[in-house]
Write a protein that holds these residues in place. Structure first.
Motif, PDB file in Angstrom:
ATOM      1  N   GLU A 389      42.558  51.875  30.977  1.00  0.00           N
ATOM      2  CA  GLU A 389      43.486  50.832  30.533  1.00  0.00           C
ATOM      3  C   GLU A 389      44.592  51.420  29.665  1.00  0.00           C
ATOM      4  OE1 GLU A 389      42.601  46.352  28.911  1.00  0.00           O
ATOM      5  OE2 GLU A 389      41.765  48.003  27.745  1.00  0.00           O
ATOM      6  N   ALA A 390      44.209  52.370  28.801  1.00  0.00           N
ATOM      7  CA  ALA A 390      45.173  52.948  27.864  1.00  0.00           C
ATOM      8  C   ALA A 390      46.139  53.903  28.541  1.00  0.00           C
ATOM      9  CB  ALA A 390      44.427  53.677  26.747  1.00  0.00           C
ATOM     10  N   LEU A 391      45.655  54.678  29.501  1.00  0.00           N
ATOM     11  CA  LEU A 391      46.467  55.760  30.063  1.00  0.00           C
ATOM     12  C   LEU A 391      47.113  55.386  31.387  1.00  0.00           C
ATOM     13  CD1 LEU A 391      44.120  58.746  29.165  1.00  0.00           C
ATOM     14  CD2 LEU A 391      46.177  57.977  27.976  1.00  0.00           C
ATOM     15  N   THR A 392      47.169  54.091  31.682  1.00  0.00           N
ATOM     16  CA  THR A 392      47.879  53.640  32.876  1.00  0.00           C
ATOM     17  C   THR A 392      49.377  53.737  32.624  1.00  0.00           C
ATOM     18  OG1 THR A 392      46.116  52.138  33.497  1.00  0.00           O
ATOM     19  CG2 THR A 392      48.278  51.703  34.427  1.00  0.00           C
ATOM     20  N   VAL A 397      51.490  48.311  37.437  1.00  0.00           N
ATOM     21  CA  VAL A 397      50.060  48.096  37.230  1.00  0.00           C
ATOM     22  C   VAL A 397      49.806  47.405  35.896  1.00  0.00           C
ATOM     23  CG1 VAL A 397      47.859  49.259  36.886  1.00  0.00           C
ATOM     24  CG2 VAL A 397      49.364  49.997  38.722  1.00  0.00           C
ATOM     25  N   LEU A 398      50.535  47.814  34.882  1.00  0.00           N
ATOM     26  CA  LEU A 398      50.385  47.175  33.569  1.00  0.00           C
ATOM     27  C   LEU A 398      50.702  45.685  33.650  1.00  0.00           C
ATOM     28  CD1 LEU A 398      51.974  49.890  31.245  1.00  0.00           C
ATOM     29  CD2 LEU A 398      49.587  49.187  31.297  1.00  0.00           C
ATOM     30  N   LYS A 399      51.756  45.354  34.345  1.00  0.00           N
ATOM     31  CA  LYS A 399      52.125  43.944  34.489  1.00  0.00           C
ATOM     32  C   LYS A 399      51.056  43.184  35.258  1.00  0.00           C
ATOM     33  CE  LYS A 399      57.129  44.616  34.188  1.00  0.00           C
ATOM     34  NZ  LYS A 399      58.438  44.526  34.896  1.00  0.00           N
ATOM     35  N   ARG A 400      50.458  43.845  36.243  1.00  0.00           N
ATOM     36  CA  ARG A 400      49.408  43.205  37.025  1.00  0.00           C
ATOM     37  C   ARG A 400      48.195  42.900  36.157  1.00  0.00           C
ATOM     38  NH1 ARG A 400      49.128  46.903  41.280  1.00  0.00           N
ATOM     39  NH2 ARG A 400      51.159  46.097  41.891  1.00  0.00           N
ATOM     40  N   LEU A 401      47.838  43.826  35.296  1.00  0.00           N
ATOM     41  CA  LEU A 401      46.727  43.591  34.376  1.00  0.00           C
ATOM     42  C   LEU A 401      47.037  42.448  33.420  1.00  0.00           C
ATOM     43  CD1 LEU A 401      45.594  47.224  33.424  1.00  0.00           C
ATOM     44  CD2 LEU A 401      44.217  45.519  34.615  1.00  0.00           C
ATOM     45  N   THR A 453      42.148  48.470  38.971  1.00  0.00           N
ATOM     46  CA  THR A 453      43.582  48.203  38.912  1.00  0.00           C
ATOM     47  C   THR A 453      44.335  49.362  38.279  1.00  0.00           C
ATOM     48  OG1 THR A 453      43.121  45.833  38.711  1.00  0.00           O
ATOM     49  CG2 THR A 453      45.336  46.575  38.120  1.00  0.00           C
ATOM     50  N   ALA A 454      43.783  49.881  37.171  1.00  0.00           N
ATOM     51  CA  ALA A 454      44.471  50.950  36.459  1.00  0.00           C
ATOM     52  C   ALA A 454      44.560  52.229  37.273  1.00  0.00           C
ATOM     53  CB  ALA A 454      43.754  51.221  35.131  1.00  0.00           C
ATOM     54  N   SER A 459      42.584  45.214  41.872  1.00  0.00           N
ATOM     55  CA  SER A 459      41.337  44.917  41.162  1.00  0.00           C
ATOM     56  C   SER A 459      40.102  45.056  42.031  1.00  0.00           C
ATOM     57  CB  SER A 459      41.391  43.498  40.581  1.00  0.00           C
ATOM     58  OG  SER A 459      41.508  42.546  41.627  1.00  0.00           O
ATOM     59  N   ASP A 460      40.269  44.986  43.360  1.00  0.00           N
ATOM     60  CA  ASP A 460      39.102  45.085  44.240  1.00  0.00           C
ATOM     61  C   ASP A 460      39.120  46.341  45.101  1.00  0.00           C
ATOM     62  OD1 ASP A 460      41.176  44.418  45.873  1.00  0.00           O
ATOM     63  OD2 ASP A 460      40.188  42.718  46.830  1.00  0.00           O
ATOM     64  N   TYR A 461      39.949  47.313  44.738  1.00  0.00           N
ATOM     65  CA  TYR A 461      40.037  48.542  45.524  1.00  0.00           C
ATOM     66  C   TYR A 461      38.746  49.347  45.425  1.00  0.00           C
ATOM     67  CZ  TYR A 461      42.248  52.708  47.551  1.00  0.00           C
ATOM     68  OH  TYR A 461      42.581  53.762  48.354  1.00  0.00           O
ATOM     69  N   LEU A 462      38.276  49.549  44.195  1.00  0.00           N
ATOM     70  CA  LEU A 462      37.039  50.299  43.986  1.00  0.00           C
ATOM     71  C   LEU A 462      35.840  49.378  44.120  1.00  0.00           C
ATOM     72  CD1 LEU A 462      37.945  52.580  40.930  1.00  0.00           C
ATOM     73  CD2 LEU A 462      37.741  53.259  43.332  1.00  0.00           C
ATOM     74  N   LYS A 463      34.798  49.869  44.775  1.00  0.00           N
ATOM     75  CA  LYS A 463      33.558  49.123  44.931  1.00  0.00           C
ATOM     76  C   LYS A 463      32.483  49.792  44.074  1.00  0.00           C
ATOM     77  CE  LYS A 463      35.836  46.925  48.099  1.00  0.00           C
ATOM     78  NZ  LYS A 463      36.443  45.605  47.819  1.00  0.00           N
ATOM     79  N   PHE A 464      31.835  49.003  43.242  1.00  0.00           N
ATOM     80  CA  PHE A 464      30.831  49.529  42.327  1.00  0.00           C
ATOM     81  C   PHE A 464      29.442  49.076  42.779  1.00  0.00           C
ATOM     82  CE2 PHE A 464      34.749  49.306  40.012  1.00  0.00           C
ATOM     83  CZ  PHE A 464      34.768  50.435  39.203  1.00  0.00           C
ATOM     84  N   CYS A 465      28.498  49.981  42.729  1.00  0.00           N
ATOM     85  CA  CYS A 465      27.105  49.676  43.069  1.00  0.00           C
ATOM     86  C   CYS A 465      26.259  49.835  41.810  1.00  0.00           C
ATOM     87  CB  CYS A 465      26.609  50.596  44.179  1.00  0.00           C
ATOM     88  SG  CYS A 465      27.398  50.287  45.770  1.00  0.00           S
ATOM     89  N   ASP A 466      25.783  48.704  41.283  1.00  0.00           N
ATOM     90  CA  ASP A 466      25.049  48.716  40.023  1.00  0.00           C
ATOM     91  C   ASP A 466      23.613  49.182  40.155  1.00  0.00           C
ATOM     92  OD1 ASP A 466      27.222  47.873  38.569  1.00  0.00           O
ATOM     93  OD2 ASP A 466      26.689  45.748  38.638  1.00  0.00           O
ATOM     94  N   TYR A 467      23.127  49.329  41.405  1.00  0.00           N
ATOM     95  CA  TYR A 467      21.711  49.658  41.599  1.00  0.00           C
ATOM     96  C   TYR A 467      21.525  51.024  42.249  1.00  0.00           C
ATOM     97  CZ  TYR A 467      21.094  44.708  40.611  1.00  0.00           C
ATOM     98  OH  TYR A 467      21.110  43.469  40.025  1.00  0.00           O
ATOM     99  N   LEU A 468      22.439  51.938  41.958  1.00  0.00           N
ATOM    100  CA  LEU A 468      22.283  53.287  42.514  1.00  0.00           C
ATOM    101  C   LEU A 468      20.988  53.936  42.034  1.00  0.00           C
ATOM    102  CD1 LEU A 468      25.908  54.742  42.272  1.00  0.00           C
ATOM    103  CD2 LEU A 468      24.689  54.042  44.335  1.00  0.00           C
TER     104      LEU A 468
END
Length: 990
Positions: A389-392, A397-401, A453-454, A459-468
């Motif tokens: 968030e800080a280094l974007t 992208v900042l405006k989108r956030l 997003t950053a 916001s949905d580009y990356l897919k996260f798997c919480d149960y790896l």
């Protein structure tokens, strides 16, 4: 998520009117009493748990009174008018998680009254964190974050003159030395708490050592980590007979002499007796009485009316020689400071805590291990979220956030709540624990959108798997190609291994890096323990394992994975290795890499030795076992039961988890260039996998415990125990909140003679990141992935508690047994990892500190379907090995909050323990630092604006509290061992 959170973000974390030197001396308004009398500082206060028996929301609104009569909003609603009406009255408030919510609901008229009261320091913030955090199960990173969140709210809302002066840890169940060090570095003048070991308190009362100087660090020169610390006589409640809340049963002051129940003379005498008795244990003619308790003052009129009367009648009594008045902890502290006494110095901590011979509060070090793991892992996600968030740098992208209202704040707030001493500690009711997890989940989802997003613009580009961790990821399992995103939150490159769930049938997998080079990989079958844990959550049959080397500092690299038809002939297949599991029927088994060789006894199936082949240091293991203690349901010595807080086994001898004393071994066989594994089945509910990765300097032990059986009617406390051949003279070492190390000795306390009544529970200590034992030549270290309890009960032995399932209740208020159930209602299964090191004594600190940091901030894994892997670093150059970039956080346009810390203690390593200098001018890639200001540790004041009270100690260790270091380059940051420095920096794009 409350809509108000996003609109407040800029105000809470921005610079605002933050730092100036216009504040008068904050102690000028204090009443210091009468030097010829016993001065009694009456402190009206409330203690508002940020969740415990009810959720945070239920406590704020006063819902579910059938559980507990408590409504925080009414406390502030009724206190403010009393303070406004009478200039003599005072009140302190602590938990900003509640105050911030109340503040946003007030009219401008009420807000103006509150501002005036705060400016007069009659309504005074004490501590000022988002919560009153636990001190055993909390990591220093999360403590600093939650304190910063609360203290910066105070600063931005009320200005620098409202800065809390005193830390107030009245309810946590034991106190860590690192907490004292952090408070000192935040600029607090003192600390008061309520709970300490009953025997310790008895001796302190006798010797008048209820107040002293606490030396919070062995590395930071005094008094930089020194903190004046006092123990409250009555914990945090009023003296007996003087509780005047609506929830109390004590008689009010009935002062009409015409009434039959007139009791002024009786009440005055009781109060005088209580004050004189308390004064016998303190060094000055000042004492503090805490007039309040849990969620009190919802009807402030009852309290203040009776306090007015007791002040009036005791002060008027001819023989009292007492002066009673409304006060605050900071004013009491100032009175002690003006008394000019010499104070003793404490250098250890206040663990473990017991309030009677059979009530050791050491169970909560491990209670709710899955929540503890979730909190720890969520902290890693939060740091990545703040960094990206800080280094974007991309304006679009900042405006989108900004337009989406997506930010790191929901997780920052949820993590602040989770550090509460009934949250991460595992000591709340089950529905409250569920609420803590739910808040974390919502915050995590917001941060996932921020990171995606950053980094990638959507916001949905990356897919996260919480149960790896249990090999569940539908995204990777059902795709023939995907990209693996690996983000490193550390300030230096790291090497790590990635394990991705796949369906192996009918194909081969190829992995290429961001430069197009083929990466060696290995197909590993899913373990039986994983299948039993995940049940119907997933059905991946394999994992693809590969090394992610040189992942950029504060940045990411990506790998492209493709699945091809089996039999495809190319050099790619030569790099793809396939393994299978084979049961061992007899004979010793060994696995090894460049650094370690681990041998398993073929008869028992247990680890029998670990050899460091690099330095030729052997650690023969007498035994490594999974065991359990039966939890006490009370006995002839005491009715005390084991519960969420209390650990009390019914015998000092644990029981083995193995069936018939044999551990079933299964070995990963085949062509195994990357990972070697031995799977151990101790029983149907206790499993281990021991792994060695190529090029990795540790032994990984993945443990899986549960559902813990209960048909025998006993609750169980499950441990892992390593018995070595080291002669340690009953000594071992644990970390303090993930930072400095303290020596522990069995059945011993440094400052009083221990009469050990619970030989197991009374020797347990919090293990936040590591514990170890050593002799003059060798060291054996266990590093943990979450906070747990640990001990060394036998010479050369270490044990760590992994999981607890209990059917008793320890009568400490929660009113429920600790019987967590999973999705299938048959007892919660928990899984975690330990990392083992065997080293020469001179090498040990270097390796275990470096590895502990990498475990705590391990790379974040995500996925997407773009087949063009990329790579990026947020730093222009790696930081030195002994420097950690603790915080990168954008606080407003153009300004960042940055913390750098020295990772080593002063005697850890001949080179890495030296002072180190980092130039931050061009530290961040794509940016140039054009202005820099040093702040206090909690970032709520300029460092130069803090002048702490000076104290005289019995060892005469008085030093200048402000180091005057001058450098030719203003962007040079020099760190002493264990020092953390906090800066507000202004950056422009370069």
């Amino acid at each position: 998520m409350r809509l108000i959170l996003i609109s407040l973000l800029a105000g809470l974390l921005g610079a605002g009117h933050a730092f100036d030197k216009t504040c008068p001396n904050p102690y000028e308004s204090c009443n210091l009493g009468d030097p010829t009398k016993l001065n009694v500082h009456l402190v009206p206060h409330t203690h508002d748990d940020v969740g415990w028996l009810k959720t945070v929301d239920q406590y704020f609104y006063g819902a579910y009174s059938n559980i507990q009569q408590a409504g925080v909003q009414y406390i502030l609603d009724t206190v403010i008018p009393h303070l406004d009406e009478d200039p003599a009255k005072r009140f302190i408030y602590v938990e900003i998680a509640f105050f911030e919510r109340w503040w946003q609901e007030q009219s401008e008229n009420i807000k103006e009254k509150v501002r005036n009261l705060i400016n007069q320091r009659r309504l005074e913030f004490i501590l000022g964190g988002w919560c009153m955090n636990d001190e055993a199960a909390t990591h220093y990173n999360a403590i600093i974050d939650q304190m910063t969140l609360g203290l910066r709210f105070i600063n931005e809302t009320f200005g620098p003159c409202a800065r809390p002066l005193v830390a107030w840890q009245i309810d946590p169940f034991g106190h860590s030395r690192e907490q004292a060090s952090l408070f000192a570095q935040m600029g607090f003048d003192g600390l008061f708490f309520g709970r300490l070991d009953f025997a310790d308190k008895e001796l302190r009362e006798k010797e008048k050592r209820m107040e002293e100087i606490w030396r919070g660090s062995e590395s930071l020169s005094p008094p930089h980590a020194d903190l004046f610390t006092g123990v409250n006589q009555n914990g945090y409640g009023p003296p007996k007979g003087f509780c005047f809340d609506a929830y109390c049963t004590d008689e009010p002051i009935m002062d009409d002499p015409n009434l039959e129940d007139y009791n002024v003379d009786e009440k005055v005498k009781y109060f005088q007796d209580a004050a004189r008795e308390q004064s016998r244990h303190f060094k000055t003619n000042h004492i503090m009485m805490t007039m309040g308790s849990d969620f009190q003052y919802s009807n402030a009129h009852m309290w203040y009316k009776n306090l007015d009367k007791i002040i009036k009648y005791v002060n008027a009594a001819k023989d009292s020689n007492m002066s009673l008045f409304y006060s605050t902890p900071s004013c009491y502290l100032y009175a002690l400071n003006k008394a000019g006494k010499n104070w003793t110095v404490k250098t250890d901590d206040f663990f473990p805590y017991a309030d009677s011979p059979h009530q050791y509060w050491t169970g909560y070090f491990t209670s709710r291990p899955t929540l503890k793991g979730y909190v720890r892992e969520s902290n890693r996600l939060l740091q990545v979220c703040k960094q990206t968030e800080a280094l974007t740098a991309n304006d679009a992208v900042l405006k989108r956030l900004e337009s989406s209202g997506t930010s790191s704040y929901p997780l920052l707030e949820a993590m602040g709540v989770a550090q509460h001493h009934d949250a991460v500690s595992g000591t709340s009711k089950q529905h409250v624990a569920n609420d803590y997890a739910k808040r974390l989940y919502k915050g995590r989802e917001s941060c996932k959108a921020v990171i995606s997003t950053a980094v990638k613009g959507s916001s949905d580009y990356l897919k996260f798997c919480d149960y790896l961790n249990i090999t569940v990821c539908n995204y990777t399992q059902h795709r023939s190609k995907f990209t693996v995103f690996v983000y490193n939150p550390l300030g230096r490159k790291v090497n790590t291994y990635v394990r991705v769930p796949v369906s192996d049938a009918g194909g081969e997998y190829t992995v290429t890096d961001s430069h197009g080079a083929v990466v060696k990989s290995q197909i590993v079958p899913v373990s039986m323990s994983t299948i039993l844990v995940r049940r119907n959550k997933g059905n991946a049959d394999s994992e693809i394992v590969f090394a992610a080397e040189n992942v950029p500092a504060l940045g990411y690299t990506e790998f492209f994975v493709t699945k091809t038809n089996r039999g495809f002939a190319s050099k790619v297949n030569a790099l793809q290795k396939r393994s299978h599991l084979k049961r061992v029927e007899g004979g010793d088994v060994s696995i090894g890499n460049e650094y370690f060789k681990v041998t398993f006894n073929g008869k028992t199936g247990q680890i029998s030795s670990i050899l460091n082949v690099e330095s030729d240091v052997a650690m023969p293991m007498v035994n490594q076992q999974l065991l359990w203690y039966n939890a006490s349901m009370g006995n002839k010595e005491s009715a005390q039961q084991s519960g969420a807080y209390i650990f009390r086994p019914n015998t000092s001898t644990p029981f083995t988890c193995t069936q018939n004393g044999i551990v079933t071994l299964t070995v990963l066989e085949g062509n195994t260039p990357l990972v070697q594994e031995v799977h151990q089945k101790f029983s149907d509910w206790a499993w281990q996998i021991v792994r060695l990765y190529k090029g990795m300097r540790y032994v990984e032990v993945e443990w899986t415990i549960g559902p813990i059986p209960f048909k025998d009617g006993f609750g169980k406390e499950v441990i892992t125990r390593y018995d070595t051949n080291l002669f340690t003279n009953g000594e071992f070492y644990t970390d303090s909140n993930g930072r400095e190390i303290l020596k522990r000795v069995i059945d011993y306390r440094p400052t009083w003679k221990l009469n050990q009544s619970e030989p197991v529970a009374g020797n347990y200590y919090p293990v936040n990141s590591r514990m170890f034992l050593n002799n003059s030549k060798s060291q054996f270290t266990i590093l943990t992935d979450r906070s747990q309890g640990g001990a060394s009960l036998i010479n050369g032995s270490l044990e760590v508690m992994l999981h607890r399932r209990l059917f008793g209740e320890d009568s400490k208020g929660v009113g429920e047994c600790l019987n967590e159930t999973g999705q299938w209602d048959d007892g919660l299964i928990t899984r975690g990892k330990h990392y083992l090191l065997v080293d020469k004594i001179e090498d040990a600190s270097k390796y275990h500190r470096e590895l502990a940091e990498e475990i705590f901030m391990d790379p974040l894994i995500a996925f997407h379907d773009n087949d063009a892997p990329s790579e990026k670093s947020g730093l222009s150059a790696d930081l030195p090995k002994n420097v950690h970039l603790l915080t990168v956080f954008k606080i407003e346009d153009g300004y960042w909050l940055v913390r750098l810390e020295h990772q080593f203690q002063k005697d850890d390593d001949p080179e890495l323990s030296d002072p180190v200098t980092v130039n931050v001018k061009n530290l961040f890639a794509g940016y140039e630092v054009v202005d820099i200001e040093e702040l206090s540790l909690a970032a709520n004041s300029l460092k130069t604006d803090i002048t702490r009270l000076r104290w005289s100690s019995a060892d005469n260790s008085v030093a200048d509290d402000d180091r005057k270091l001058h450098f030719s380059d203003p962007y040079d940051v020099t760190l002493q061992p264990m020092e953390i420095k906090t800066y507000r920096i202004k950056m422009i794009k370069s």
